[in-house]
Enzyme design. Sequence first.
Site: not given
Length: 296
Positions: A15, A17-18, A95, A210, A247
């Site tokens: 629910t 925004k993203q 996340t 990387e 990163h």
Amino acid sequence: MIYRKTHRVLVQGITGKQGTFWSEKMMACGTRIVAGVNPKRAGQTHIGVPVFASAQQAMEREPFDIAVMFIPPAMAKDAARDAIEAGARMIVILTEHIPAFDVMAIHEAANEHGARIVGPNTAGLVTPGEGFVGIMPGHNTNIFQPGDVGVISRSGSLGTLVCLNLTRAGIGQSAFLGIGGDPMIGTTTRDALEALDRDPRTRAIVMVGEIGGSMEEQAAAYAATMQRPVVAFIAGRSSPPGKKMGHAGAIVTGNAGSYASKRAALEAAGVTVVDTPSEIPTVLRRRMAAEVAAAE
């Protein structure tokens, strides 16, 4: 760990925004989102999807295979454990900046219950023509097209660029696997390489690595056993030793995790390493053509 259209997906934080934006994009291109989680809105329907108080409650009503997390760092551990203990086969953790001890607890729970973790700090998974899970632009047909080249990347942005270059060159993708950029990720480059090597739809593989860590060197050991051609690009060639770049996992100490170390290991394993992403389509076509010629 390859997303298939038959997979049923739970969105934790649907629910927000993203969560809302990306859930709509996922569903628009075929992803089967069967439930969402937000304890404050349990019992409601959001963008046509039933919302539950927990992943365990969702599993009882709308069984799912994959959980994708649009969850803040401080709440990520509890959300991941909820999905794992509910029986999710795979957790896609978008996340980043999750506390290290929380990440360790997530991995421990996943090992205990036999769940696959993708991430943290992943952009997600895409299977062109079937759907995607995460925040990759899997709905954009200018970037992703069905095909037979698998793509692995720590970085979502670099992965997007590589897929864009492939599509513009008329080369479609069998799957994109975003493994994540954090130091403690649940799916390594080698894990992803093995998954694509087993995939009957994948004829060749592009690996976007990387500097930092040893994942590419470990993947090289497996690449040496493969029949499918592999082309790689390693970001960070000009990065100074001992300085963190990009990163959280991209840090070089001495020779460990350096650009030179990774390139040498991959080339010794038969992987073609290019200097820039723009070279990938041309080199890939050459490798694939050589494979066909050798088989005749």
